[in-house]
Design an enzyme around this catalytic site. Structure first.
Site, PDB file in Angstrom:
ATOM      1  CE1 TYR A 151      85.460 -16.924 -13.703  1.00 39.28           C
ATOM      2  CE2 TYR A 151      83.773 -17.453 -12.348  1.00 39.28           C
ATOM      3  CZ  TYR A 151      84.038 -16.654 -13.277  1.00 39.28           C
ATOM      4  OH  TYR A 151      83.527 -15.264 -13.578  1.00 39.28           O
ATOM      5  CG  LEU A 157      84.992  -6.050  -2.354  1.00 34.96           C
ATOM      6  CD1 LEU A 157      85.499  -7.019  -1.217  1.00 34.96           C
ATOM      7  CD2 LEU A 157      84.215  -4.826  -1.649  1.00 34.96           C
ATOM      8  CE  LYS A 214      88.132 -14.384  -4.953  1.00 30.46           C
ATOM      9  NZ  LYS A 214      88.977 -15.017  -6.130  1.00 30.46           N
ATOM     10  CB  SER A 215      86.120 -13.302   1.503  1.00 33.71           C
ATOM     11  OG  SER A 215      86.953 -13.452   2.707  1.00 33.71           O
ATOM     12  CG  ASN A 231      82.189  -9.411   2.673  1.00 31.67           C
ATOM     13  OD1 ASN A 231      82.859  -8.251   3.302  1.00 31.67           O
ATOM     14  ND2 ASN A 231      83.312 -10.348   1.621  1.00 31.67           N
TER      15      ASN A 231
END
Length: 289
Positions: free
Chosen positions: A49, A184, A224-225, A234
């Site tokens: 990442y 998602l 994740k957001s 969430n």
């Protein structure tokens, strides 16, 4: 926030994780800080990442952090070096380190390196797997390493749109927690008619439906957001899905989705260059400033 999950080493892990995949370096510290403020205590990272140093700037002492060793670091020495760099970039010992993909003929040595980092170097508290199939795990079992140090987690893609029930059941029966990434489907699942109908029925969001589906399956769910309000949304607790809801969601996996997963699995475990290039991850000494 749901209660923590009991791992096979007797310790506990938060059941919802904040995922750091595709979080740009320049946004990582802000996203982690916002997530901590929203109530997240579990952060899922990886060498691949390429944002561990930046994410680490905002982690609190209470936060759980997971790293993963990429396919380019498939020798014992390179895998150990990657974990050492992750630990140095975070400035603290690692809660969990995973073999990111089961590279054929090499993943056993990668796992052996994680055992070394835990048992000898003591820079990792727990170790585990990512993207392992039943066959991959059985190969690892034959090495004898599982008897030395059992993996506590296998992180795989799981959602109603990619539900490999046999695989999930297999690892859960071995008391290895399944951590679900892409619950998602990177947002695509939020527009599904079945998901939207269930969300409307319960007066919750589509994301909350998909997260609850994973939690009710006994999974650790990685979400994740980058939006602070959605981060908190969430985590919001609600009553949950009924049997009809679960059945409808379970039926959303198609043969096409399973075929796409298999193709991706074969591609990734064959080896993919990291953000640093085709070779091993640079060591701490060779890493760019």
């Amino acid at each position: 926030m749901p209660p923590p999950m009991l791992l096979n080493d007797g310790t506990e892990m938060p059941q919802i994780a904040y995922g750091l995949y595709q979080v740009p370096k320049e946004d990582a510290a802000r996203c982690v800080a916002d997530a901590v403020k929203a109530g997240y205590a579990h952060f899922d990272g990886a060498a691949f990442y390429d944002n561990e140093r930046e994410a680490g700037l905002a982690l609190t002492e209470e936060c759980w952090y997971t790293t993963k060793v990429w396919t380019t670091d498939s020798t014992f020495e390179d895998a150990v070096a990657s974990v050492k760099r992750s630990r140095a970039e975070l400035g603290r010992d690692l809660d969990l380190a995973l073999v990111h993909w089961p590279v054929p003929g090499k993943h056993v040595d990668m796992y052996r390196a994680l055992v070394h980092c835990k048992e000898e170097l003591k820079i990792v508290k727990r170790i585990g797997l990512s993207n392992y199939t039943e066959a991959d795990y059985e190969e690892l079992e034959r090495s004898g390493l599982v008897k030395v140090c059992r993996p506590v987690v296998n992180q795989i893609e799981v959602s109603p749109f990619l539900y490999r029930k046999e695989c999930v059941d297999y690892f859960q029966e071995k008391h290895i927690v399944i951590q679900a990434f892409k619950p998602l489907q990177r947002g695509a699942a939020l527009q599904n008619d079945t998901v939207k109908a269930i969300a409307q029925k319960h007066s919750v969001t589509a994301a909350q439906v998909l997260i609850k589906w994973g939690l009710q399956k006994g999974l650790c769910v990685c979400v994740k957001s980058s939006n602070a309000s959605r981060m908190a949304e969430n985590l919001k607790e609600w009553w949950g899905l009924d049997m009809d809801d679960v059945g409808a969601l379970d039926a959303l996996t198609t043969e096409e989705a399973l075929g796409a997963w298999r193709a991706h699995y074969e591609k990734r475990r064959a080896g993919t260059p990291g953000p640093w290039g085709p070779g091993p991850r640079p060591t701490i000494e060779d890493a760019p400033e």
